[in-house]
Design a protein around this motif. Structure first.
Motif, mmCIF file in Angstrom:
data_model
loop_
_atom_site.group_PDB
_atom_site.id
_atom_site.type_symbol
_atom_site.label_atom_id
_atom_site.label_comp_id
_atom_site.label_asym_id
_atom_site.label_seq_id
_atom_site.Cartn_x
_atom_site.Cartn_y
_atom_site.Cartn_z
ATOM 1 N N LEU A 364 -12.639 61.112 -9.777
ATOM 2 C CA LEU A 364 -13.550 60.023 -10.135
ATOM 3 C C LEU A 364 -13.090 58.697 -9.534
ATOM 4 N N LEU A 365 -11.777 58.498 -9.473
ATOM 5 C CA LEU A 365 -11.259 57.285 -8.858
ATOM 6 C C LEU A 365 -11.663 57.217 -7.390
ATOM 7 N N LEU A 366 -11.592 58.345 -6.707
ATOM 8 C CA LEU A 366 -11.978 58.384 -5.302
ATOM 9 C C LEU A 366 -13.488 58.182 -5.137
ATOM 10 N N VAL A 367 -14.283 58.755 -6.043
ATOM 11 C CA VAL A 367 -15.734 58.545 -5.989
ATOM 12 C C VAL A 367 -16.055 57.068 -6.120
ATOM 13 N N ALA A 368 -15.442 56.404 -7.107
ATOM 14 C CA ALA A 368 -15.693 54.978 -7.303
ATOM 15 C C ALA A 368 -15.228 54.161 -6.110
ATOM 16 N N SER A 369 -14.173 54.588 -5.445
ATOM 17 C CA SER A 369 -13.635 53.849 -4.310
ATOM 18 C C SER A 369 -14.518 53.997 -3.079
ATOM 19 N N PHE A 370 -14.910 55.222 -2.751
ATOM 20 C CA PHE A 370 -15.699 55.449 -1.546
ATOM 21 C C PHE A 370 -17.158 55.026 -1.721
ATOM 22 N N ALA A 371 -17.615 54.869 -2.973
ATOM 23 C CA ALA A 371 -18.999 54.442 -3.205
ATOM 24 C C ALA A 371 -19.193 52.957 -2.937
ATOM 25 N N GLY A 372 -18.113 52.216 -2.752
ATOM 26 C CA GLY A 372 -18.243 50.780 -2.477
ATOM 27 C C GLY A 372 -18.524 50.515 -1.012
ATOM 28 N N VAL A 373 -19.731 50.839 -0.552
ATOM 29 C CA VAL A 373 -20.071 50.714 0.857
ATOM 30 C C VAL A 373 -20.593 49.315 1.171
ATOM 31 N N ARG A 374 -20.427 48.924 2.418
ATOM 32 C CA ARG A 374 -20.959 47.651 2.900
ATOM 33 C C ARG A 374 -22.257 47.915 3.643
ATOM 34 N N GLY A 375 -23.119 46.897 3.704
ATOM 35 C CA GLY A 375 -24.415 47.098 4.324
ATOM 36 C C GLY A 375 -24.887 45.884 5.093
ATOM 37 N N ALA A 376 -26.208 45.766 5.218
ATOM 38 C CA ALA A 376 -26.801 44.709 6.038
ATOM 39 C C ALA A 376 -26.517 43.327 5.476
ATOM 40 N N LEU A 377 -26.236 43.227 4.175
ATOM 41 C CA LEU A 377 -25.909 41.928 3.584
ATOM 42 C C LEU A 377 -24.662 41.340 4.238
ATOM 43 N N THR A 378 -23.672 42.185 4.493
ATOM 44 C CA THR A 378 -22.459 41.727 5.169
ATOM 45 C C THR A 378 -22.759 41.271 6.586
ATOM 46 N N LEU A 379 -23.595 42.025 7.303
ATOM 47 C CA LEU A 379 -23.936 41.650 8.674
ATOM 48 C C LEU A 379 -24.705 40.338 8.716
ATOM 49 N N ALA A 380 -25.685 40.191 7.815
ATOM 50 C CA ALA A 380 -26.451 38.943 7.791
ATOM 51 C C ALA A 380 -25.552 37.757 7.460
ATOM 52 N N GLY A 381 -24.581 37.965 6.563
ATOM 53 C CA GLY A 381 -23.677 36.880 6.208
ATOM 54 C C GLY A 381 -22.776 36.479 7.356
ATOM 55 N N ILE A 382 -22.218 37.465 8.068
ATOM 56 C CA ILE A 382 -21.288 37.140 9.158
ATOM 57 C C ILE A 382 -22.011 36.470 10.316
ATOM 58 N N LEU A 383 -23.303 36.742 10.478
ATOM 59 C CA LEU A 383 -24.067 36.106 11.557
ATOM 60 C C LEU A 383 -24.325 34.625 11.295
#
Length: 550
Positions: A364-383
């Motif tokens: 369960l610890l690994l599920v919670a860890s790998f479920a924290g994915v990054r998406g387009a919000l990060t890309l829009a912010g860095i731009l």
């Protein structure tokens, strides 16, 4: 016309990717297929610009609003402490840890820029989290916590990003000013979100009481609320993202007061499901469309760390992704041990899988860890990184951090898509005993209320031929409600038999409704049935089928 054409192409790509993901020849998650579709568009010359301001305005408010609206409120507030530990504590932990790690890993990146990259990588993307987690049997409580985290961590991550960029631009940083700004942004966003949602809800209730309810207008109002909350918060320098999410959470309670018609609820759900499908898909397609340009920027990115070092860039992406996952695992481990699945007392009759939540396993610890994915919000912010410093020099390592952010997004999506199905394979979680009891009691109380209302109606009618028909219909309904009550009162073996009987009856009813629908279509095609009558009868069958959905 060019913009309209691009929009239509994006929507068409979402449709095609949806069909491809459902085909038996493709086993990839839908987000990855959509990213590949966007990359294909860019390779074929379709330019899909990603303007951060437009992106944040058009895509983020309705999706966060919908997530806030639909997230189970009891689970959200009962686990508020755990959610805040992830949404604020984990973000700050990630910003500090990754900032120093990136500065050590790539010495050519200034510390302030490293902190900015760590900050924009710290929030998980709610769209990506929902899309990747779909279809994987993640424990419901953990899923609610992940959704709540992704709703709230955007504000903390973006505030840290803003201050890191500001420190690079001005050469100074104040913890006091940063804390005050965070409180202003978060508080302003929450207040505006509540004010907009409740204000619109009360005004709408008053207007409906005067002129009646029109489902189409109610749907339009629900679509406008997140944009109003976002723009209102931005006007007072609050968090528009947090305002949209707060408006969604409070919309649930506004509905409890306003009690919209069944037709409004049904049609609104269908519209919002479509909006969610389109916006989610377009986000990933747009993300994939930026990939060729990011790859084309490799020479500029490698030049910022030294000539001939392009081969190091993928290694940097892998190292940063591993670092993010490790830091998240460490923080989730601490959170779980302290608050996440802490039970103050064990409930009698609790399912066995609930004990697993009380003592979180490595799985369960690994599920919670790998479920924290990054998406387009990060890309829009860095731009949104500026091109130049106040002295006229280029912003240091801008191309490099944009490439690294894009690489981490793709790698985290790929990693989650591969690991989550493996980690969650075979997991089956029964609903908590308390929730099952609440549902059973609610169903029984509703059935008893319906029986009492029908008996009261029968008592007040005269015994003429017309009213005898009403009485007979009421008696049939009462018998159906009594059978429903019997399901909950029978022994386990008898209850299972009755459930199997109900399931078999449902299957037969669905088959019969399909036969009715086929006959109606046959008669309409042959000209034996008028179009108006056909649509009315078809609507009746559709509504009956909707009542049989599990």
């Amino acid at each position: 016309m060019h913009t309209v054409t691009i929009i239509l192409i994006l929507v068409l790509t979402v449709v095609l990717c949806g069909f491809l993901a459902r085909s038996r020849w493709v086993r990839l998650p839908l987000p990855l297929i959509q990213i590949a579709g966007g990359t294909g568009l860019a390779l074929f010359g379709v330019q899909v610009p990603l303007d951060p301001d437009i992106f944040f305005l058009l895509f983020i408010p309705p999706l966060l609003f919908l997530d806030g609206w639909r997230i189970p409120k009891g689970a959200f507030f009962s686990d508020a402490r755990s959610i805040l530990m992830l949404a604020i504590g984990l973000v700050l932990f990630t910003v500090l840890g990754m900032g120093f790690f990136i500065d050590w890993l790539i010495p050519s990146v200034p510390l302030a820029v490293a902190f900015a990259l760590g900050a924009i990588l710290s929030p998980t993307d709610p769209v990506a989290v929902s899309a990747i987690a779909a279809g994987n049997p993640i424990p419901p409580r953990l899923m609610h916590i992940l959704e709540g985290e992704s709703l709230l961590n955007d504000a903390s991550g973006l505030v840290c990003f803003t201050f890191a960029v500001g420190a690079m631009m001005t050469g100074g940083f104040s913890i006091g000013a940063a804390s005050l700004s965070f409180l202003q942004e978060a508080g302003g966003g929450i207040v505006i979100g509540l004010a907009i949602s409740w204000g619109v809800g009360l005004a709408n209730k008053w207007l409906v009481s005067k002129v009646g309810e029109e489902p189409g207008l109610q749907i339009l109002i629900s679509i406008l609320i997140p944009f109003a909350a976002y723009l209102g918060a931005e006007q007072i320098h609050g968090s528009g993202i947090l305002a949209a999410a707060t408006a969604g959470v409070s919309m649930h309670y506004a509905d409890l007061i306003g009690r919209p018609l069944a037709a409004t609820r049904t049609q609104r759900k269908a519209v919002w499901d479509t909006v969610q499908l389109v916006l989610n898909g377009v986000i990933f397609v747009m993300l994939g469309a930026q990939l060729p340009a990011t790859v084309a920027g490799l020479p500029a990115a490698s030049a910022e760390i030294g000539a001939g070092s392009a081969w190091k860039l993928p290694l940097f992406v892998i190292a940063i992704t591993v670092g993010l996952t490790f830091m998240r695992f460490l923080w989730v481990f601490i959170s779980m041990k302290l608050t996440l699945f802490k039970h103050h007392k064990k409930i009698a009759g609790e399912p066995k899988d609930a004990a697993l939540l009380a003592r979180p396993s490595l799985r369960l610890l690994l599920v919670a860890s790998f479920a924290g994915v990054r998406g387009a919000l990060t890309l829009a912010g860095i731009l949104t990184l500026p091109l130049f410093l106040p002295d006229g020099n280029r912003f240091p390592a801008r191309d490099l951090v944009i490439f690294l952010a894009m690489g981490v997004i793709l790698l985290s999506l790929l990693l989650a898509s591969v690991t989550l199905p493996l980690l969650t394979k075979g997991l089956v979680f029964a609903p908590p005993a308390r929730r099952s009891t609440e549902e059973r009691n609610a169903r029984a109380a509703a059935a008893e209320a319906a029986i009492a209302r029908l008996e009261k109606v029968c008592e007040g009618i005269d015994k003429n031929d017309k009213q005898q028909v009403v009485t007979e219909a009421a008696n049939r309904l009462i018998e159906a409600y009594r059978r429903r009550l019997a399901y909950g009162e029978s022994s386990n073996d008898e209850a299972m038999r009755l459930q199997e009987l109900a399931k078999a009856e449902r299957a037969l009813r669905l088959e019969a409704l399909n036969a009715e629908r086929d006959e109606l279509f046959r008669r309409r095609i042959s000209g034996e049935l008028d179009d108006t009558i056909h649509l009315r009868l078809l609507r009746e069958i559709d509504l009956l089928e909707a009542t049989l959905e599990e």
